[in-house]
Design a protein around this motif. Sequence first.
Motif, mmCIF file in Angstrom:
data_model
loop_
_atom_site.group_PDB
_atom_site.id
_atom_site.type_symbol
_atom_site.label_atom_id
_atom_site.label_comp_id
_atom_site.label_asym_id
_atom_site.label_seq_id
_atom_site.Cartn_x
_atom_site.Cartn_y
_atom_site.Cartn_z
ATOM 1 N N MET A 1 0.843 -1.184 0.000
ATOM 2 C CA MET A 1 0.000 0.000 0.000
ATOM 3 C C MET A 1 0.881 1.238 0.000
ATOM 4 S SD MET A 1 -3.142 0.881 2.418
ATOM 5 C CE MET A 1 -3.415 2.542 2.919
ATOM 6 N N ASP A 2 0.468 2.248 -0.741
ATOM 7 C CA ASP A 2 1.246 3.477 -0.830
ATOM 8 C C ASP A 2 1.187 4.238 0.476
ATOM 9 O OD1 ASP A 2 1.700 2.943 -3.470
ATOM 10 O OD2 ASP A 2 0.040 4.175 -4.190
ATOM 11 N N SER A 3 2.323 4.820 0.843
ATOM 12 C CA SER A 3 2.381 5.694 1.994
ATOM 13 C C SER A 3 2.545 7.102 1.452
ATOM 14 C CB SER A 3 3.579 5.307 2.860
ATOM 15 O OG SER A 3 3.823 6.286 3.815
ATOM 16 N N THR A 4 1.507 7.922 1.547
ATOM 17 C CA THR A 4 1.515 9.224 0.906
ATOM 18 C C THR A 4 1.162 10.318 1.898
ATOM 19 O OG1 THR A 4 0.730 8.149 -1.104
ATOM 20 C CG2 THR A 4 0.577 10.532 -1.032
ATOM 21 N N TYR B 1 16.810 14.210 -2.053
ATOM 22 C CA TYR B 1 16.340 15.055 -3.150
ATOM 23 C C TYR B 1 14.858 14.811 -3.428
ATOM 24 C CZ TYR B 1 20.916 16.797 -4.700
ATOM 25 O OH TYR B 1 22.109 17.437 -4.795
ATOM 26 N N PHE B 2 14.237 15.766 -4.102
ATOM 27 C CA PHE B 2 12.858 15.665 -4.530
ATOM 28 C C PHE B 2 12.809 15.179 -5.978
ATOM 29 C CE2 PHE B 2 12.638 18.699 -1.125
ATOM 30 C CZ PHE B 2 11.401 18.508 -0.543
ATOM 31 N N PHE B 3 11.802 14.379 -6.285
ATOM 32 C CA PHE B 3 11.488 14.010 -7.660
ATOM 33 C C PHE B 3 10.524 15.080 -8.147
ATOM 34 C CE2 PHE B 3 9.030 11.082 -10.628
ATOM 35 C CZ PHE B 3 10.001 11.079 -11.611
ATOM 36 N N SER B 4 11.011 15.976 -8.992
ATOM 37 C CA SER B 4 10.231 17.107 -9.475
ATOM 38 C C SER B 4 9.529 16.723 -10.773
ATOM 39 C CB SER B 4 11.152 18.307 -9.705
ATOM 40 O OG SER B 4 10.459 19.357 -10.329
ATOM 41 N N GLY C 1 8.507 6.754 0.506
ATOM 42 C CA GLY C 1 9.870 7.207 0.750
ATOM 43 C C GLY C 1 10.448 8.107 -0.319
ATOM 44 N N VAL C 2 9.701 8.405 -1.368
ATOM 45 C CA VAL C 2 10.165 9.325 -2.419
ATOM 46 C C VAL C 2 9.452 10.653 -2.230
ATOM 47 C CG1 VAL C 2 10.214 9.798 -4.902
ATOM 48 C CG2 VAL C 2 10.669 7.479 -4.070
ATOM 49 N N LYS C 3 10.237 11.721 -2.052
ATOM 50 C CA LYS C 3 9.669 13.067 -1.940
ATOM 51 C C LYS C 3 9.394 13.572 -3.359
ATOM 52 C CE LYS C 3 13.015 14.932 0.424
ATOM 53 N NZ LYS C 3 13.825 15.835 1.259
ATOM 54 N N ILE C 4 8.172 14.050 -3.574
ATOM 55 C CA ILE C 4 7.731 14.493 -4.896
ATOM 56 C C ILE C 4 7.289 15.944 -4.798
ATOM 57 C CG2 ILE C 4 6.131 14.042 -6.797
ATOM 58 C CD1 ILE C 4 5.836 11.168 -5.561
ATOM 59 N N ALA C 5 7.606 16.726 -5.828
ATOM 60 C CA ALA C 5 7.213 18.134 -5.852
ATOM 61 C C ALA C 5 6.735 18.513 -7.248
ATOM 62 C CB ALA C 5 8.394 19.026 -5.455
#
Length: 129
Positions: free
Chosen positions: A1-4, A46-49, A81-85
Amino acid sequence: MDSTTTTSAPGTAPVPQATPGVAVRLTEAAIQQVKTVIKAQGFEGYFFSIRVVPAGCSGLGYDLNLVKESKAGDVVWEQDGVKIATDPMSVRYLEGTEIDYVSAITGAGFKFNNPNAKSSCGCGTSFTT
């Protein structure tokens, strides 16, 4: 399950949300590819932009980058665990989009399933809404 989780600006407290509440959802394959690149490049933290930019013959394209910091006003969330922007303007074009990572004999890359895209160019690198 996604952790968001999502926030509306850097420095604010994350607000837990279900995956449908964010502009973009990455598949497990996409998450793993982003994590692999982050680790290989030494870009931990880092962020995944993800941004929609003017591009191609259809007018709009996707711009993906790893960035050290999000920009002021960015919509920021975390998935597995991936930061997204992304920027607020892109949100309206990306709402409901699923990004997958596919690998085939012809090549590998991120594939966008964007319900807002009404058409795309012949080579598939740009879209219209």
